[in-house]
Design a protein around this motif. Structure first.
Motif, PDB file in Angstrom:
ATOM      1  N   ALA A  80       1.487  94.797 -95.789  1.00 55.85           N
ATOM      2  CA  ALA A  80       1.020  93.419 -95.607  1.00 55.85           C
ATOM      3  C   ALA A  80      -0.446  93.281 -95.990  1.00 55.85           C
ATOM      4  CB  ALA A  80       1.227  92.985 -94.149  1.00 55.85           C
ATOM      5  N   MET A 111      -5.856  82.854 -85.097  1.00 55.61           N
ATOM      6  CA  MET A 111      -5.544  84.200 -84.622  1.00 55.61           C
ATOM      7  C   MET A 111      -5.974  84.397 -83.170  1.00 55.61           C
ATOM      8  SD  MET A 111      -3.882  85.896 -86.879  1.00 55.61           S
ATOM      9  CE  MET A 111      -3.045  84.308 -87.002  1.00 55.61           C
ATOM     10  N   LEU A 136       6.981  91.820 -87.365  1.00 55.54           N
ATOM     11  CA  LEU A 136       6.447  90.476 -87.605  1.00 55.54           C
ATOM     12  C   LEU A 136       4.972  90.395 -87.246  1.00 55.54           C
ATOM     13  CD1 LEU A 136       6.854  87.534 -88.381  1.00 55.54           C
ATOM     14  CD2 LEU A 136       7.597  87.066 -86.023  1.00 55.54           C
ATOM     15  N   LEU A 137       4.603  90.976 -86.104  1.00 58.54           N
ATOM     16  CA  LEU A 137       3.202  90.941 -85.673  1.00 58.54           C
ATOM     17  C   LEU A 137       2.305  91.684 -86.653  1.00 58.54           C
ATOM     18  CD1 LEU A 137       1.278  90.096 -83.304  1.00 58.54           C
ATOM     19  CD2 LEU A 137       1.608  92.406 -82.418  1.00 58.54           C
ATOM     20  N   SER A 139       2.903  92.474 -89.755  1.00 59.95           N
ATOM     21  CA  SER A 139       2.913  91.839 -91.076  1.00 59.95           C
ATOM     22  C   SER A 139       1.998  90.617 -91.108  1.00 59.95           C
ATOM     23  CB  SER A 139       4.341  91.423 -91.454  1.00 59.95           C
ATOM     24  OG  SER A 139       5.183  92.548 -91.566  1.00 59.95           O
ATOM     25  N   THR A 140       2.059  89.816 -90.048  1.00 60.75           N
ATOM     26  CA  THR A 140       1.230  88.608 -89.992  1.00 60.75           C
ATOM     27  C   THR A 140      -0.251  88.951 -89.950  1.00 60.75           C
ATOM     28  OG1 THR A 140       2.980  87.409 -88.822  1.00 60.75           O
ATOM     29  CG2 THR A 140       0.740  86.506 -88.695  1.00 60.75           C
ATOM     30  N   TYR A 141      -0.626  89.808 -89.009  1.00 60.61           N
ATOM     31  CA  TYR A 141      -2.037  90.178 -88.883  1.00 60.61           C
ATOM     32  C   TYR A 141      -2.509  90.984 -90.090  1.00 60.61           C
ATOM     33  CZ  TYR A 141      -2.647  88.562 -84.069  1.00 60.61           C
ATOM     34  OH  TYR A 141      -2.772  87.788 -82.945  1.00 60.61           O
ATOM     35  N   ALA A 143      -1.441  90.813 -93.262  1.00 61.01           N
ATOM     36  CA  ALA A 143      -1.634  89.927 -94.418  1.00 61.01           C
ATOM     37  C   ALA A 143      -2.889  89.080 -94.256  1.00 61.01           C
ATOM     38  CB  ALA A 143      -0.410  89.034 -94.604  1.00 61.01           C
ATOM     39  N   LEU A 144      -3.085  88.518 -93.066  1.00 61.35           N
ATOM     40  CA  LEU A 144      -4.274  87.699 -92.830  1.00 61.35           C
ATOM     41  C   LEU A 144      -5.543  88.545 -92.821  1.00 61.35           C
ATOM     42  CD1 LEU A 144      -2.934  85.241 -90.115  1.00 61.35           C
ATOM     43  CD2 LEU A 144      -3.482  84.731 -92.493  1.00 61.35           C
ATOM     44  N   TYR A 162      -5.508  91.774 -83.549  1.00 62.28           N
ATOM     45  CA  TYR A 162      -4.260  92.559 -83.592  1.00 62.28           C
ATOM     46  C   TYR A 162      -4.322  93.710 -82.589  1.00 62.28           C
ATOM     47  CZ  TYR A 162      -0.719  95.850 -85.174  1.00 62.28           C
ATOM     48  OH  TYR A 162       0.338  96.730 -85.214  1.00 62.28           O
TER      49      TYR A 162
END
Length: 249
Positions: A80, A111, A136-137, A139-141, A143-144, A162
């Motif tokens: 990510a 965030m 999911l957690l 991947s989200t953090y 990527a951002l 994160y």
């Protein structure tokens, strides 16, 4: 550089000290460095200048915390983060300074809100085990984090959120962060160089400010082991909110 006044140099010097301190002790504090540089320099120029100073700070963070890294977390975040870095590079190539600042500010505030909400739910449910976060957690953090670190060197607060969300303890937090940003910051160098952001003025400015990063890192190493977990978490959140609000408005 000749256009910078005394107060501008004072702000840049303070940012350099905070950079070293944040790398060694309080990761969320790096947001203040980003804010000070962005207040004095154009956003894209400040991104390049801050990157080289962050790399200096990374050296001290690795010396102190390299053995405390949680490598499964780094490997889980890697795909990510790479996607975020590429998206950030494209965004930085086509966006102006104001757009860059506001985008990062919005992401950071989002965030923080998500992290505090998750921690509240975990507290009510008697919490979850440290280092647990799910695909999911991460991947989200991830990527951002990759996106924000590329466009404004503001990935520190995102990744701090994160690690707070997964209830990572201080030493593991610092060790994992040290390796994460040491690797990511080196990867970013050719991208920013390709955009022509490492001008002679930027390199000379960083040469002048680098010793102050070293001073901040040495101070940070002395205080890091004395910071209680709860105070550490609160410092990261407060500093992140302050920096995000400034970048947004």
């Amino acid at each position: 550089m000749s256009d910078l006044g005394t107060w501008a140099w004072i702000a840049l010097g303070l940012a350099a000290v905070i950079t070293g301190l944040s790398k060694a002790a309080v990761p969320g504090g790096a947001t203040l460095s980003v804010v000070l540089f962005a207040a004095v320099l154009p956003a894209r120029t400040s991104t390049a200048a801050m990157l080289l100073l962050f790399i200096v700070g990374d050296v001290f963070a690795l010396i102190a915390y390299r053995r405390h890294a949680h490598w499964p977390t780094l490997l889980r975040l890697a795909p990510a983060v790479v996607a975020g870095l590429l998206a950030g590079f494209l965004f930085l190539a086509i966006s102006g300074d104001a757009t860059v600042r506001r985008a990062v500010g919005v992401i950071l505030l989002a965030m923080i809100a998500i992290t505090l909400w998750r921690r509240h739910r975990q507290d009510r449910a008697d919490a979850v085990a440290p280092q647990r976060g799910g695909i999911l957690l991460s991947s989200t953090y991830g990527a951002l984090g990759g996106f924000t670190t590329m466009v404004a060197n503001a990935g520190g607060p995102v990744m701090a959120m994160y690690f707070l969300a997964t209830r990572t303890q201080v030493q593991v937090f610092l060790g994992t962060s040290a390796w994460f940003f040491a690797i990511v910051n080196l990867v970013k160098v050719p991208f920013l160089a390709g955009l022509g952001l490492f001008t002679p003025d930027v390199l000379l400015m960083d040469l002048i400010l680098a010793p102050l990063v070293v001073v901040g890192a040495l101070v940070g190493l002395r205080i890091a082991k004395r910071i209680p977990q709860q105070l550490f978490d609160r410092l990261v959140i407060v500093l992140t909110v302050a920096g995000a609000v400034y970048l947004l408005f």
